[in-house]
Design a protein around this motif. Structure first.
Motif, PDB file in Angstrom:
ATOM      1  N   ARG A 141       0.921  -1.045  -0.151  1.00 27.21           N
ATOM      2  CA  ARG A 141       0.048  -0.207   0.062  1.00 27.21           C
ATOM      3  C   ARG A 141       1.005   1.107   0.068  1.00 27.21           C
ATOM      4  NH1 ARG A 141      -5.113   0.092   0.330  1.00 27.21           N
ATOM      5  NH2 ARG A 141      -5.187  -1.834   1.608  1.00 27.21           N
ATOM      6  N   ALA A 142       0.584   2.022  -1.036  1.00 23.81           N
ATOM      7  CA  ALA A 142       1.201   3.493  -1.020  1.00 23.81           C
ATOM      8  C   ALA A 142       0.474   4.335  -0.241  1.00 23.81           C
ATOM      9  CB  ALA A 142       1.344   4.030  -2.295  1.00 23.81           C
ATOM     10  N   ALA A 143       1.079   5.361   0.407  1.00 20.67           N
ATOM     11  CA  ALA A 143       0.654   6.582   1.164  1.00 20.67           C
ATOM     12  C   ALA A 143      -0.775   7.080   0.729  1.00 20.67           C
ATOM     13  CB  ALA A 143       1.430   7.473   1.487  1.00 20.67           C
ATOM     14  N   ASN A 144      -0.919   7.280  -0.470  1.00 23.35           N
ATOM     15  CA  ASN A 144      -2.097   7.660  -1.359  1.00 23.35           C
ATOM     16  C   ASN A 144      -3.216   6.442  -1.370  1.00 23.35           C
ATOM     17  OD1 ASN A 144      -1.436   5.898  -3.325  1.00 23.35           O
ATOM     18  ND2 ASN A 144      -1.135   7.651  -4.763  1.00 23.35           N
ATOM     19  N   GLY A 145      -3.183   5.311  -0.688  1.00 18.35           N
ATOM     20  CA  GLY A 145      -3.953   4.330  -0.634  1.00 18.35           C
ATOM     21  C   GLY A 145      -3.955   3.179  -1.858  1.00 18.35           C
ATOM     22  N   ALA A 146      -3.266   3.659  -3.114  1.00 15.77           N
ATOM     23  CA  ALA A 146      -2.931   2.825  -3.986  1.00 15.77           C
ATOM     24  C   ALA A 146      -2.287   1.389  -3.639  1.00 15.77           C
ATOM     25  CB  ALA A 146      -2.203   3.580  -5.311  1.00 15.77           C
ATOM     26  N   LEU A 147      -2.556   0.426  -4.476  1.00 21.41           N
ATOM     27  CA  LEU A 147      -1.846  -0.814  -4.209  1.00 21.41           C
ATOM     28  C   LEU A 147      -1.042  -0.951  -5.460  1.00 21.41           C
ATOM     29  CD1 LEU A 147      -5.122  -2.907  -2.980  1.00 21.41           C
ATOM     30  CD2 LEU A 147      -3.014  -1.955  -1.369  1.00 21.41           C
ATOM     31  N   TYR A 148       0.313  -1.749  -4.965  1.00 21.06           N
ATOM     32  CA  TYR A 148       1.048  -1.932  -5.992  1.00 21.06           C
ATOM     33  C   TYR A 148       1.380  -3.582  -6.093  1.00 21.06           C
ATOM     34  CZ  TYR A 148       5.869  -2.889  -7.955  1.00 21.06           C
ATOM     35  OH  TYR A 148       6.944  -3.332  -8.786  1.00 21.06           O
ATOM     36  N   CYS A 149       1.457  -4.150  -7.059  1.00 20.63           N
ATOM     37  CA  CYS A 149       1.447  -5.911  -6.991  1.00 20.63           C
ATOM     38  C   CYS A 149       2.999  -6.255  -7.551  1.00 20.63           C
ATOM     39  CB  CYS A 149       0.357  -6.537  -7.771  1.00 20.63           C
ATOM     40  SG  CYS A 149       0.442  -8.188  -7.908  1.00 20.63           S
ATOM     41  N   GLY A 150       3.585  -6.889  -6.847  1.00 16.87           N
ATOM     42  CA  GLY A 150       4.804  -7.348  -7.474  1.00 16.87           C
ATOM     43  C   GLY A 150       5.207  -8.877  -7.104  1.00 16.87           C
ATOM     44  N   VAL A 151       6.459  -9.425  -7.724  1.00 14.78           N
ATOM     45  CA  VAL A 151       6.841 -10.776  -7.160  1.00 14.78           C
ATOM     46  C   VAL A 151       8.339 -10.479  -6.561  1.00 14.78           C
ATOM     47  CG1 VAL A 151       5.429 -11.969  -8.902  1.00 14.78           C
ATOM     48  CG2 VAL A 151       7.561 -11.217  -9.493  1.00 14.78           C
ATOM     49  N   SER A 152       8.564 -11.460  -5.768  1.00 17.84           N
ATOM     50  CA  SER A 152       9.922 -11.618  -5.257  1.00 17.84           C
ATOM     51  C   SER A 152      10.101 -12.874  -4.460  1.00 17.84           C
ATOM     52  CB  SER A 152       9.974 -10.511  -4.246  1.00 17.84           C
ATOM     53  OG  SER A 152      11.179 -10.521  -3.544  1.00 17.84           O
ATOM     54  N   ASP A 153      11.521 -13.181  -4.286  1.00 16.43           N
ATOM     55  CA  ASP A 153      11.663 -14.732  -3.571  1.00 16.43           C
ATOM     56  C   ASP A 153      11.835 -13.931  -2.154  1.00 16.43           C
ATOM     57  OD1 ASP A 153      13.960 -13.229  -3.940  1.00 16.43           O
ATOM     58  OD2 ASP A 153      15.185 -14.662  -4.256  1.00 16.43           O
ATOM     59  N   ASP A 154      11.627 -12.805  -1.651  1.00 13.96           N
ATOM     60  CA  ASP A 154      11.788 -12.467  -0.333  1.00 13.96           C
ATOM     61  C   ASP A 154      11.172 -11.043  -0.361  1.00 13.96           C
ATOM     62  OD1 ASP A 154      12.786 -11.462   1.944  1.00 13.96           O
ATOM     63  OD2 ASP A 154      14.724 -11.839   1.739  1.00 13.96           O
ATOM     64  N   PRO A 155       9.660 -10.967  -0.192  1.00 13.48           N
ATOM     65  CA  PRO A 155       8.849  -9.878   0.049  1.00 13.48           C
ATOM     66  C   PRO A 155       9.051  -9.033   1.072  1.00 13.48           C
ATOM     67  CG  PRO A 155       7.516 -11.816   0.359  1.00 13.48           C
ATOM     68  CD  PRO A 155       9.068 -12.387   0.150  1.00 13.48           C
ATOM     69  N   GLN A 156       9.639  -9.382   2.131  1.00 13.40           N
ATOM     70  CA  GLN A 156      10.197  -8.416   3.291  1.00 13.40           C
ATOM     71  C   GLN A 156      11.221  -7.516   2.742  1.00 13.40           C
ATOM     72  OE1 GLN A 156       8.545  -7.714   6.003  1.00 13.40           O
ATOM     73  NE2 GLN A 156       6.907  -9.215   5.979  1.00 13.40           N
ATOM     74  N   ARG A 157      12.114  -8.002   2.080  1.00 14.50           N
ATOM     75  CA  ARG A 157      13.378  -7.416   1.779  1.00 14.50           C
ATOM     76  C   ARG A 157      12.833  -6.473   0.660  1.00 14.50           C
ATOM     77  NH1 ARG A 157      15.818  -7.927  -2.835  1.00 14.50           N
ATOM     78  NH2 ARG A 157      14.948 -10.149  -3.082  1.00 14.50           N
TER      79      ARG A 157
END
Length: 92
Positions: free
Chosen positions: A14-30
Motif C-alpha cells: 500500500r502506498a501513502a495515497n492508498g493505491a496498491l502495488y503488485c509485485g513478485v519476489s523471492d523475499d517480499p520483506q526485503r
C-alpha cells in the motif's frame, strides 16, 4: 534426486495515497524495504510505500508471475478483499 524449487511470492504494497502495488519476489520483506527506501519501482515516486499488506506463496517464479498478472487485472475492490482476507488469516 529432485532439486527443491526456491519459493516465490506475489505481494501487494500500500502506498501513502492508498493505491496498491503488485509485485513478485523471492523475499517480499526485503523487497518491501527496497520500496520503502524509494528504490525498486517508479510507482512509489509519487507516493511512498507504507505497508506490505498481502503476501501469497507460489510454486515458483513462473507461477508467481502468472498470479501477479491475474491480480493486476483485478479491480481495486477485489484487491482490497484479498488484503482483508490475508489480514484475517494472519491474525488467526
Amino acid at each position: 534426486m529432485t532439486v527443491a524449487t526456491k519459493p516465490w511470492f506475489v505481494y501487494l504494497v500500500r502506498a501513502a495515497n492508498g493505491a496498491l502495488y503488485c509485485g513478485v519476489s523471492d523475499d517480499p520483506q526485503r523487497r518491501f524495504a527496497v520500496h520503502q527506501s524509494g528504490r525498486g519501482a517508479r510507482f512509489f515516486n509519487s507516493s511512498p510505500a507504507v505497508a506490505l499488506v498481502y503476501v501469497e506463496a507460489c510454486a515458483g517464479k513462473g507461477a508467481a508471475l502468472s498470479r501477479e498478472r491475474t491480480i493486476k487485472r483485478l479491480g481495486k475492490p477485489a484487491k482490497e478483499r484479498l488484503v482483508a482476507g490475508w489480514q484475517v488469516a494472519e491474525a488467526l
